[in-house]
Design a protein around this motif. Structure first.
Motif, PDB file in Angstrom:
ATOM      1  N   PHE A 177       0.865  -1.184   0.000  1.00 41.35           N
ATOM      2  CA  PHE A 177       0.000   0.000   0.000  1.00 41.35           C
ATOM      3  C   PHE A 177       0.900   1.231   0.000  1.00 41.35           C
ATOM      4  O   PHE A 177       1.798   1.359   0.831  1.00 41.35           O
ATOM      5  CB  PHE A 177      -0.855  -0.045   1.271  1.00 41.35           C
ATOM      6  N   GLU A 195      -3.414  11.645   4.514  1.00 38.07           N
ATOM      7  CA  GLU A 195      -4.426  10.645   4.887  1.00 38.07           C
ATOM      8  C   GLU A 195      -3.935   9.233   4.527  1.00 38.07           C
ATOM      9  O   GLU A 195      -4.080   8.296   5.310  1.00 38.07           O
ATOM     10  CB  GLU A 195      -5.709  10.947   4.105  1.00 38.07           C
TER      11      GLU A 195
ATOM     12  N   MET B   1     -10.962   3.228   6.599  1.00 36.38           N
ATOM     13  CA  MET B   1     -10.808   2.295   5.467  1.00 36.38           C
ATOM     14  C   MET B   1     -11.251   0.902   5.868  1.00 36.38           C
ATOM     15  O   MET B   1     -10.980   0.437   6.972  1.00 36.38           O
ATOM     16  CB  MET B   1      -9.327   2.274   5.062  1.00 36.38           C
ATOM     17  N   LYS B   3     -10.313  -2.228   5.820  1.00 32.22           N
ATOM     18  CA  LYS B   3      -9.124  -3.064   5.576  1.00 32.22           C
ATOM     19  C   LYS B   3      -9.482  -4.526   5.436  1.00 32.22           C
ATOM     20  O   LYS B   3      -8.921  -5.227   4.611  1.00 32.22           O
ATOM     21  CB  LYS B   3      -8.145  -2.903   6.743  1.00 32.22           C
ATOM     22  N   LEU B   6     -10.370  -5.527   1.962  1.00 28.03           N
ATOM     23  CA  LEU B   6      -9.239  -5.624   1.037  1.00 28.03           C
ATOM     24  C   LEU B   6      -8.379  -6.862   1.339  1.00 28.03           C
ATOM     25  O   LEU B   6      -7.992  -7.590   0.421  1.00 28.03           O
ATOM     26  CB  LEU B   6      -8.402  -4.341   1.117  1.00 28.03           C
ATOM     27  N   TYR B   7      -8.097  -7.092   2.609  1.00 26.12           N
ATOM     28  CA  TYR B   7      -7.282  -8.261   2.974  1.00 26.12           C
ATOM     29  C   TYR B   7      -7.963  -9.549   2.491  1.00 26.12           C
ATOM     30  O   TYR B   7      -7.337 -10.427   1.917  1.00 26.12           O
ATOM     31  CB  TYR B   7      -7.078  -8.350   4.493  1.00 26.12           C
ATOM     32  N   CYS B 297      -6.787   0.523  -4.680  1.00 26.71           N
ATOM     33  CA  CYS B 297      -6.262   1.893  -4.790  1.00 26.71           C
ATOM     34  C   CYS B 297      -6.128   2.542  -3.407  1.00 26.71           C
ATOM     35  O   CYS B 297      -7.093   2.595  -2.652  1.00 26.71           O
ATOM     36  CB  CYS B 297      -7.206   2.725  -5.664  1.00 26.71           C
ATOM     37  N   PRO B 298      -4.937   3.057  -3.076  1.00 32.82           N
ATOM     38  CA  PRO B 298      -4.764   3.693  -1.759  1.00 32.82           C
ATOM     39  C   PRO B 298      -5.619   4.948  -1.599  1.00 32.82           C
ATOM     40  O   PRO B 298      -6.089   5.243  -0.497  1.00 32.82           O
ATOM     41  CB  PRO B 298      -3.273   4.040  -1.712  1.00 32.82           C
ATOM     42  N   ILE B 299      -5.838   5.655  -2.700  1.00 33.35           N
ATOM     43  CA  ILE B 299      -6.625   6.885  -2.627  1.00 33.35           C
ATOM     44  C   ILE B 299      -8.096   6.550  -2.380  1.00 33.35           C
ATOM     45  O   ILE B 299      -8.735   7.090  -1.486  1.00 33.35           O
ATOM     46  CB  ILE B 299      -6.508   7.700  -3.946  1.00 33.35           C
ATOM     47  N   ASN B 301      -9.323   3.784  -1.212  1.00 31.98           N
ATOM     48  CA  ASN B 301      -9.493   3.109   0.074  1.00 31.98           C
ATOM     49  C   ASN B 301      -9.495   4.072   1.253  1.00 31.98           C
ATOM     50  O   ASN B 301     -10.202   3.851   2.229  1.00 31.98           O
ATOM     51  CB  ASN B 301      -8.392   2.068   0.275  1.00 31.98           C
ATOM     52  N   THR B 302      -8.688   5.132   1.187  1.00 37.61           N
ATOM     53  CA  THR B 302      -8.625   6.027   2.345  1.00 37.61           C
ATOM     54  C   THR B 302      -9.641   7.160   2.277  1.00 37.61           C
ATOM     55  O   THR B 302     -10.122   7.610   3.304  1.00 37.61           O
ATOM     56  CB  THR B 302      -7.219   6.647   2.511  1.00 37.61           C
ATOM     57  N   SER B 303      -9.952   7.617   1.045  1.00 40.54           N
ATOM     58  CA  SER B 303     -10.791   8.815   0.967  1.00 40.54           C
ATOM     59  C   SER B 303     -12.119   8.606   0.254  1.00 40.54           C
ATOM     60  O   SER B 303     -12.983   9.478   0.293  1.00 40.54           O
ATOM     61  CB  SER B 303     -10.028   9.915   0.232  1.00 40.54           C
ATOM     62  N   LEU B 305     -12.389   8.719  -2.792  1.00 38.98           N
ATOM     63  CA  LEU B 305     -12.257   9.441  -4.055  1.00 38.98           C
ATOM     64  C   LEU B 305     -11.694   8.510  -5.132  1.00 38.98           C
ATOM     65  O   LEU B 305     -10.748   7.778  -4.884  1.00 38.98           O
ATOM     66  CB  LEU B 305     -11.313  10.625  -3.831  1.00 38.98           C
TER      67      LEU B 305
END
Lengths: 262, 384
Positions: A177, A195, B1, B3, B6-7, B297-299, B301-303, B305
């Motif tokens: 990640f 973030e 997120m 998690k 995803l895991y 996608c890290p974006i 997943n966190t936001s 967006l």
């Protein structure tokens, strides 16, 4: 190396990359020390060399990128550079992959990442690695080194050789990640980048380990700036024995470790 | 997120298809999708001919509005229609359809009740809790449902069965259409089987980029969509439809509309796809809509967006980490496409303040940080 040999074989250039040069002076000193310890005869070009072009390429300035590649090729050639060692994963990926893409056959300089160099130097006995006792860390794969370049095992082998126990995060290697620092995100969308970093640090906390290491100046700096409990150290600090584990029995888990920089 | 999601997804995916097999499948998909996009016009002609031979009515909509007009003409006078999950139909524009559109995918149905916009492409209700779902059902339909997964599903099942049974038109997308004349739609829930069979009319809306050569290629698309979409080795149902239902049982006279749909309409949507196929961005059309890119996608997943290539702000909301590319079953190089789009923005003079500063420093000083005072800490990390 004799002058004559040098003429034939060319110079080895240590290329720290802009971020290491400007924001990670100590990281640069660490890597230079390791090269010296290994007896490598290398040169540095300081302000003579230019940015590899990674941020330029990533921001979409293709013409500027081509110019940087051509300029750097000229500069490297005028200093008889035959081989580049860099500790920066982004510079590594750009110099190795994108330069040959844009310069074609005229780019014939070998590029290796410091993790490749350090592992082979340690295996051949050119450098003596420090031995750690009771140190457990988690490892963050830099995107440019892992997913984009396929270098996953070298740093892990080095950790093992140093006696450091590795607790992998759920998302590692090809599943790794991002720290959120790259691709221009840190400057263009700072909050979003922070973030993502905080999320990655949470994933690190899940391992129960309090030390995270990564061989990337950007990942290291970006994660450090967003870190709460997790201590983020650059891989060179481990290679030079600059980290000491202290057993902290006050932590709730009992097993959790803290480190201090020597 | 989320998690855990995803895991578990990654674990399931790896056990559904071992890495070596997965790589072979990715290579096959990339090869035949490349060929299909390079020969889209030929495939479209063949598919049209094959489907018409089987009794389907086939249309080519040049734009999304054309597709809407075809749908609206077909469903004129109907109070409501039932619809399955389809990103293509979402792009065509559901709000412009002149009838109430009832979503039948459980997640989409619940998302639409809760008024959620832009949900997850494969698991639309991922961000809704059970309590929020039950509250939405109470608010919109005035029914009390216990906020438990099985209770919510049971309610959705009985509510939608009644709707599907009485609908005149079922509207679906398709995962693939073959040049030999099969419409292939995969699903787990069974809603697509129902709404492609029970109503009199089945309308399929599909992008011209979804045409493949034959069932062997379609089979690979189904496999990949299941593995990368949800981590299953095969979906619950694969609907293969080549025409309206028919029988010749009465004096050998062919009559359409036996047990399944009486009419099957296939609307191929261009909406810029032919233009994209001729552009440097043609790889985008290889997409099979599995959603793996966003899952990892890290974006996103966190936001929440979703980075998007063609949108300036959403394009630069991507850290170019390569997660989407490494997780794409068709090996689309999303980083390359993202950077190419950024190059187009630069050429159009659309440059963010941060990038302007960075490039000026590089041009003047040869590094992105400019002239730096010794020992000063950098605030902005322009690399890398």
């Amino acid at each position: 190396m004799s002058l004559l040999n040098k003429l034939f074989s060319g110079n080895i250039l240590y290329y720290p990359g802009c971020l290491t040069k400007f924001a990670g002076k100590s990281i640069e000193e660490n890597y230079k020390k390791i090269l010296n310890d290994a007896g490598v005869d290398f040169i540095v070009l300081a302000d003579l060399e230019k940015c590899c072009g990674s941020p330029v390429l990533n921001a979409g300035f293709f013409d500027d990128f081509k110019k940087l590649a051509e300029d750097n090729l000229k500069i490297f050639k005028s200093h008889s550079v035959k081989k580049i060692i860099t500790n920066c994963p982004s510079c590594y990926k750009v110099l190795k992959k994108d330069y040959s893409g844009i310069l074609g056959g005229s780019w014939d300089i070998e590029v290796i990442h410091f993790m490749e160099f350090a592992l082979s130097a340690a295996e051949s006995g050119k450098i003596r690695l420090p031995k750690y006792e009771n140190l457990t860390v988690t490892f963050h794969d830099p995107c440019h080194l892992g997913k984009k370049s396929g270098i996953y095992e070298q740093p892990r082998k080095l950790l093992k050789m140093m006696g450091i126990e590795l607790k992998e995060m759920n998302l590692s290697k090809t599943d790794s990640f991002c720290c959120g620092g790259g691709g221009g995100l840190q400057t263009n969308k700072t909050e979003l980048a922070n973030e993502v970093a905080k999320e990655r640090l949470k994933q690190a906390e899940e391992t129960g380990v309090l030390v995270l290491t990564s061989p990337c100046p950007l990942c290291t700096l970006h994660l450090q700036r967003n870190s709460g409990r997790i201590q983020v150290c650059e891989f060179s600090e481990l290679l030079l024995g600059k980290i000491k584990a202290i057993n902290n029995n006050d932590t709730a888990a009992g097993q959790m470790q803290a480190v201090k920089r020597l | 997120m989320n998690k855990k999601f995803l895991y578990e997804y990654l674990k399931k995916r790896k056990s559904a298809l071992p890495l070596a097999e997965a790589e072979k499948l990715r290579d096959r998909l990339l090869t035949f999708k490349t060929f299909a996009i390079d020969n889209m016009e030929v495939y479209l002609g063949q598919a049209k001919k094959s489907l018409e031979k089987n009794g389907c009515q086939v249309y080519l909509a040049s734009t999304n509005i054309d597709a809407l007009n075809i749908i609206n003409k077909l469903i004129a006078g109907e109070k409501y229609i039932v619809k399955s999950k389809s990103n293509t139909i979402n792009k065509v524009g559901i709000s412009e359809i002149r009838a109430e559109v009832i979503e039948t995918d459980t997640g989409d149905f619940l998302s639409s009740l809760a008024g959620k916009k832009d949900p997850h492409p494969v698991i639309p209700a991922l961000s809704l809790t059970e309590a929020e779902m039950a509250a939405a059902i109470k608010k919109k339909l005035n029914v009390d449902v216990e906020p438990k997964p099985e209770k919510i599903v049971a309610f959705v099942r009985s509510y939608l069965r009644e709707k599907i049974k009485n609908a005149k038109t079922g509207l679906t997308g398709a995962n693939a259409v073959t040049a030999e004349g099969q419409v292939v739609i995969l699903e787990n829930e069974g809603n697509i089987s129902l709404l492609s069979h029970l109503p009199d009319r089945h309308i399929v809306v599909v992008g011209v980029n979804k045409i493949v050569k034959n069932m062997s290629e379609a089979n690979d698309v189904v496999k990949a969509a299941a593995v990368w979409g949800t981590g299953q080795d095969w979906p619950n149902y694969v609907n293969v439809i080549s025409g309206p239902s028919k029988t010749g049982d009465i004096q050998n006279e062919l009559v359409f509309g036996a047990h399944g749909a009486r009419e099957v309409h296939v609307i191929f949507v261009d909406a810029g796809r032919f233009e994209t196929a001729r552009s440097p961005f043609k790889e985008k059309l290889y997409c099979i809509n599995c959603g793996a890119c966003y899952d990892c996608c890290p974006i996103y997943n966190t936001s929440g967006l979703k980075p998007k290539i063609s949108d300036f702000e959403k394009n630069y909301s991507c850290s170019l980490c390569s997660s989407c590319t490494i997780n794409c079953p068709v090996k689309i190089d999303w980083q390359k496409l993202t950077k190419m789009a950024r190059n187009d923005f630069v050429k159009d003079g659309k440059i963010s303040a941060a990038n302007k500063k960075m490039i000026e420093n590089v041009r003047q000083y040869g590094n992105p940080f400019g002239k730096q005072e010794e020992g000063k800490t950098l605030k902005e990390l322009y690399c890398c």
